[in-house]
Design a protein around this motif. Structure first.
Motif, mmCIF file in Angstrom:
data_model
loop_
_atom_site.group_PDB
_atom_site.id
_atom_site.type_symbol
_atom_site.label_atom_id
_atom_site.label_comp_id
_atom_site.label_asym_id
_atom_site.label_seq_id
_atom_site.Cartn_x
_atom_site.Cartn_y
_atom_site.Cartn_z
ATOM 1 N N GLU A 91 1.901 8.077 6.390
ATOM 2 C CA GLU A 91 2.002 6.641 6.225
ATOM 3 C C GLU A 91 3.015 6.095 7.213
ATOM 4 O O GLU A 91 3.966 6.770 7.572
ATOM 5 C CB GLU A 91 2.476 6.307 4.812
ATOM 6 C CG GLU A 91 1.519 6.737 3.743
ATOM 7 C CD GLU A 91 0.140 6.182 3.973
ATOM 8 O OE1 GLU A 91 0.021 5.069 4.513
ATOM 9 O OE2 GLU A 91 -0.824 6.864 3.628
ATOM 10 N N GLN A 134 3.489 -7.063 10.946
ATOM 11 C CA GLN A 134 3.823 -5.642 11.025
ATOM 12 C C GLN A 134 3.215 -4.875 9.858
ATOM 13 O O GLN A 134 2.721 -3.763 10.020
ATOM 14 C CB GLN A 134 5.345 -5.445 11.053
ATOM 15 C CG GLN A 134 5.952 -5.890 12.378
ATOM 16 C CD GLN A 134 7.459 -5.774 12.418
ATOM 17 O OE1 GLN A 134 8.084 -5.331 11.461
ATOM 18 N NE2 GLN A 134 8.057 -6.183 13.533
ATOM 19 N N ALA A 135 3.234 -5.483 8.673
ATOM 20 C CA ALA A 135 2.634 -4.823 7.513
ATOM 21 C C ALA A 135 1.120 -4.773 7.658
ATOM 22 O O ALA A 135 0.484 -3.759 7.381
ATOM 23 C CB ALA A 135 3.010 -5.563 6.232
ATOM 24 N N LEU A 136 0.542 -5.859 8.136
ATOM 25 C CA LEU A 136 -0.910 -5.943 8.241
ATOM 26 C C LEU A 136 -1.450 -4.953 9.269
ATOM 27 O O LEU A 136 -2.467 -4.301 9.049
ATOM 28 C CB LEU A 136 -1.302 -7.371 8.646
ATOM 29 C CG LEU A 136 -2.764 -7.732 8.524
ATOM 30 C CD1 LEU A 136 -3.160 -7.780 7.068
ATOM 31 C CD2 LEU A 136 -3.023 -9.080 9.168
ATOM 32 N N VAL A 148 0.270 -2.373 10.445
ATOM 33 C CA VAL A 148 0.965 -1.098 10.282
ATOM 34 C C VAL A 148 1.485 -0.613 11.632
ATOM 35 O O VAL A 148 1.217 0.504 12.064
ATOM 36 C CB VAL A 148 0.059 -0.032 9.632
ATOM 37 C CG1 VAL A 148 0.916 1.062 9.008
ATOM 38 C CG2 VAL A 148 -0.815 -0.628 8.566
ATOM 39 N N LEU A 183 -0.230 -7.188 0.576
ATOM 40 C CA LEU A 183 0.135 -6.619 1.875
ATOM 41 C C LEU A 183 0.562 -5.161 1.746
ATOM 42 O O LEU A 183 0.216 -4.331 2.581
ATOM 43 C CB LEU A 183 1.280 -7.422 2.492
ATOM 44 C CG LEU A 183 0.899 -8.521 3.475
ATOM 45 C CD1 LEU A 183 2.139 -9.280 3.898
ATOM 46 C CD2 LEU A 183 0.196 -7.955 4.690
ATOM 47 N N ASN A 184 1.313 -4.854 0.706
ATOM 48 C CA ASN A 184 1.684 -3.453 0.456
ATOM 49 C C ASN A 184 0.445 -2.595 0.383
ATOM 50 O O ASN A 184 0.368 -1.543 1.012
ATOM 51 C CB ASN A 184 2.421 -3.328 -0.886
ATOM 52 C CG ASN A 184 3.883 -3.724 -0.793
ATOM 53 O OD1 ASN A 184 4.399 -3.909 0.303
ATOM 54 N ND2 ASN A 184 4.526 -3.857 -1.928
ATOM 55 N N SER A 193 -1.385 -2.139 3.710
ATOM 56 C CA SER A 193 -0.764 -1.259 4.694
ATOM 57 C C SER A 193 -1.058 0.214 4.397
ATOM 58 O O SER A 193 -0.747 1.080 5.185
ATOM 59 C CB SER A 193 0.742 -1.499 4.758
ATOM 60 O OG SER A 193 1.340 -1.091 3.552
ATOM 61 N N ARG A 195 -6.718 -10.348 4.422
ATOM 62 C CA ARG A 195 -6.349 -10.238 5.825
ATOM 63 C C ARG A 195 -6.488 -11.588 6.527
ATOM 64 O O ARG A 195 -5.611 -12.015 7.269
ATOM 65 C CB ARG A 195 -7.207 -9.180 6.527
ATOM 66 C CG ARG A 195 -6.538 -8.730 7.818
ATOM 67 C CD ARG A 195 -7.417 -7.992 8.792
ATOM 68 N NE ARG A 195 -8.564 -7.356 8.234
ATOM 69 C CZ ARG A 195 -8.614 -6.069 7.938
ATOM 70 N NH1 ARG A 195 -7.586 -5.302 8.169
ATOM 71 N NH2 ARG A 195 -9.719 -5.557 7.438
ATOM 72 N N ASN A 197 7.188 -4.926 0.696
ATOM 73 C CA ASN A 197 7.058 -6.321 1.133
ATOM 74 C C ASN A 197 7.469 -7.336 0.076
ATOM 75 O O ASN A 197 7.800 -8.470 0.404
ATOM 76 C CB ASN A 197 5.627 -6.610 1.581
ATOM 77 C CG ASN A 197 5.319 -5.912 2.888
ATOM 78 O OD1 ASN A 197 5.974 -6.147 3.896
ATOM 79 N ND2 ASN A 197 4.348 -5.018 2.865
ATOM 80 N N TRP A 219 10.024 3.583 9.048
ATOM 81 C CA TRP A 219 8.663 3.798 9.522
ATOM 82 C C TRP A 219 8.125 5.195 9.299
ATOM 83 O O TRP A 219 6.958 5.446 9.484
ATOM 84 C CB TRP A 219 8.577 3.475 11.021
ATOM 85 C CG TRP A 219 8.612 2.021 11.241
ATOM 86 C CD1 TRP A 219 9.691 1.267 11.593
ATOM 87 C CD2 TRP A 219 7.529 1.104 11.096
ATOM 88 N NE1 TRP A 219 9.344 -0.036 11.669
ATOM 89 C CE2 TRP A 219 8.037 -0.172 11.372
ATOM 90 C CE3 TRP A 219 6.183 1.247 10.760
ATOM 91 C CZ2 TRP A 219 7.250 -1.307 11.324
ATOM 92 C CZ3 TRP A 219 5.394 0.118 10.710
ATOM 93 C CH2 TRP A 219 5.926 -1.140 10.985
#
Lengths: 261, 336
Positions: A87, B85-87, B89, B219-220, B223, B240, B280, B335
């Motif tokens: 991940e 960034q979450a969308l 990844v 969003l969580n 990702s 999205r 998020n 990350w």
């Protein structure tokens, strides 16, 4: 217990047929899905989950057509336990398990105390509660797979669909996972899992579905695994042996040759 | 969602805002500013009556709009950066990913050359940003493959296209009057927006931020991958689209308020993730508050460092680059 059925299920990708006329019905228990690479195992699992739309035929969940049901409703009955993967975000194990409450929580309010309690209960049941605050990406592959199963339980689902759950796990974790699966099956959860190891199917499955080139070749008890059927789908020479207490193991002929000489 | 870090960062923002209100060519004691605000808002505290007109003028008329502007721009850029960034990844994603900033620059430049009214220029800026994202989405769709990679490639193409259009407009602009304006705008500048613009943009920006905050759980899930999200009951395509829409909306509006201000949308989400983790639900509100505080501080620097004000976009870059290098060293935590 949720029932899941595939009726005359067909799927083509870019005009090439991947699955043809698949007819299956699941009612609890542990079903292992065996088949070589590219046989359509993953496609079948995705169709059963509603992640892909069938080209023809239909999938019925509790007698209702899957495509006509809401995503949340489906998620409350049936859960997807993906292969472990790397991940990008180091969510806490607890956060990942809490995602299982998505189909229950209302859109606007944050997770409630009850949601958290459900997540903790599932983690406790799988023996990973002590990992709750650890980053999901830093626990072992086996623990990560358990977290994903805990998430599936938190969804409230009775039927778990797993795509090669033992993939990427070390030998010990593979066996521990199978043990866990067996215990949960005794508690009434249903499993459909794909695997590349006939031995895994022999050890936990009460039903085996073998597919090759998009067609169901065998569908029955674990007895469906025979030297003939394995030769048929994998094209290799494999022997089966009954060892003490009716335990059946699968051994490639490759290992028997030196003795035969 | 954890209320404690959100509260702490809210207090940070309040303190930074108070300090910023007292800083400037005419420095005021922080205590006096605080007392004045307390008196003005809830009627408590004591302010010397002969200082009132002065405070009224400096604090409310001059500095407050500017501070609101910095907060709105910083918060909006950070939240849209964190959402992207979450969308996607991806750690290298910033609000400009889908070409929105290039498009908005083109709209603004075009407006400054061909349109007269200030309002029309703002509208052109907004439409330019939306057009650029529309083009990215269109390019991504041509190939029929629904992947985020295609979307990113579409964004690169669209961004390059609109950057070229900006150059065309610059060559057409009058080099003595219009070109300097365009150049200053593209450097990022919080002085240009007046009170009514700030109010007009503030409402949709706040609504957009709020919308993204409400989508944080989705969003969580997103990702973790489309299929996992879908199996958790999330309407992947809808969510999205909604995230892209809201993030695009608020980042275009920041261009209307302050031109092109780089780096904020990249480093603030990173920093926030390092401080409070990647969830998020907490990350988005904290990014908003931290981004607002950060841009306020940078704006203080650009206002007070030299006798002539330095465009804030230059300062965010100069401060942002070493800051980003420091953050990158620890970025692994969030990350991996």
């Amino acid at each position: 217990m949720a029932t899941l059925a595939a009726r005359k299920l067909c799927f083509s990708y870019q005009h090439k047929p991947v699955l043809a006329e698949v007819e299956l019905e699941f009612q609890g228990g542990v079903t292992a899905l065996l088949g070589p690479n590219g046989s359509g195992k993953t496609t079948l699992l995705k169709l059963l989950l509603g992640l892909l739309k069938p080209s023809k035929g239909e999938v019925l969940l509790d007698g209702r057509e899957l495509s006509g049901m809401g995503h949340r409703e489906v998620a409350q009955r049936m859960a997807y336990v993906p292969q472990i993967h790397r991940e990008a975000f180091a969510y806490k194990v607890e956060d990942v398990v809490l995602m299982g409450r998505m189909p229950h929580a209302s859109f606007f309010s944050p997770y409630s105390r009850r949601d958290l309690a459900e997540a903790h209960e599932a983690m406790d049941r799988l023996g990973i509660l002590h990992l709750a605050q650890r980053p999901y990406t830093q626990v072992s592959g086996g623990e990560r797979q358990l977290a994903l199963i805990a998430r599936a339980m938190t969804q409230g689902a009775q039927l778990f669909i797993m795509d090669e759950p033992t993939n990427g796990l070390d030998y010990g974790n593979q066996i521990r996972l199978l043990e866990r699966l067996q215990t949960l099956a005794q508690d009434g959860f249903g499993f459909i899992f794909s695997t590349h190891h006939p031995d895994h199917a022999l050890s936990v499955a009460d039903r085996v579905v073998m597919i090759n080139q998009g067609r169901v070749l065998r569908d029955g008890s674990a007895d469906a695994i025979s030297p003939q059927s394995l030769e048929e789908i994998y094209g290799v020479d494999v022997r089966l042996f009954d060892v003490q207490g009716g335990v059946r193991v699968c051994v490639p002929a490759l290992r028997l040759k030196p003795i035969a000489c | 969602m954890k209320p404690l870090p959100i509260l702490l960062f809210f207090i940070l923002l309040a303190v930074v805002a108070l300090v910023s209100l007292s800083l400037g060519k005419f420095p005021l004691p922080i205590g006096e500013v605080a007392a004045f605000l307390a008196w003005k808002s809830v009627g408590l505290g004591h302010v010397q009556p002969d200082r009132l007109p002065l405070l009224e003028n400096i604090v409310l008329q001059i500095r407050l709009p500017r501070i609101l502007n910095a907060c709105l721009v910083g918060g909006a850029l950070s939240v849209s950066g964190a959402s992207y960034q979450a969308l996607f990844v991806n750690p290298l994603v910033s609000p400009g990913l889908l070409g929105v900033l290039a498009g908005a620059s083109f709209g603004a430049a075009l407006g400054m050359v061909f349109l007269k009214s200030w309002f029309a220029i703002q509208a052109a800026t907004f439409l330019g940003g939306v057009a650029a994202v529309g083009l990215s989405l269109f390019i991504a769709r041509i190939y029929q493959v629904r992947s985020t990679l295609m979307l990113v490639l579409g964004g690169i193409i669209s961004g390059a296209f609109f950057t070229a259009l900006v150059s065309i407009v610059k060559t057409l602009a009058d080099p003595y009057t219009q070109l300097p304006n365009i150049t200053f705008w593209l450097m990022g500048n919080l002085t240009l927006a007046d009170r009514s613009t700030i109010l007009r943009m503030g409402v949709p920006i706040l609504l957009g931020i709020l919308g993204l905050l409400l989508l944080s759980r989705q969003l969580n899930a997103l990702s973790m991958g489309d299929e996992e999200a879908r199996s958790l009951g999330v309407h992947v395509e809808w969510i999205r689209a909604l995230v892209i829409l809201l993030a695009t909306l608020i980042s275009t509006l920041t261009v209307v308020l302050g031109g092109i201000i780089g780096w904020v949308g990249l480093i603030i989400p990173h920093t926030a993730r390092m401080l409070i983790g990647p969830n998020n639900e907490t990350l988005l509100p904290v990014s908003a508050l931290l981004g607002a505080s950060y841009l306020l501080l940078v704006d203080d620097l650009s206002r007070t460092l030299f006798t002539v004000e330095v465009p804030i976009g230059i300062v965010t870059s100069l401060v942002g680059i070493p800051f980003f290098m420091l953050v990158m060293k620890n970025a692994r935590k969030g990350w991996q």
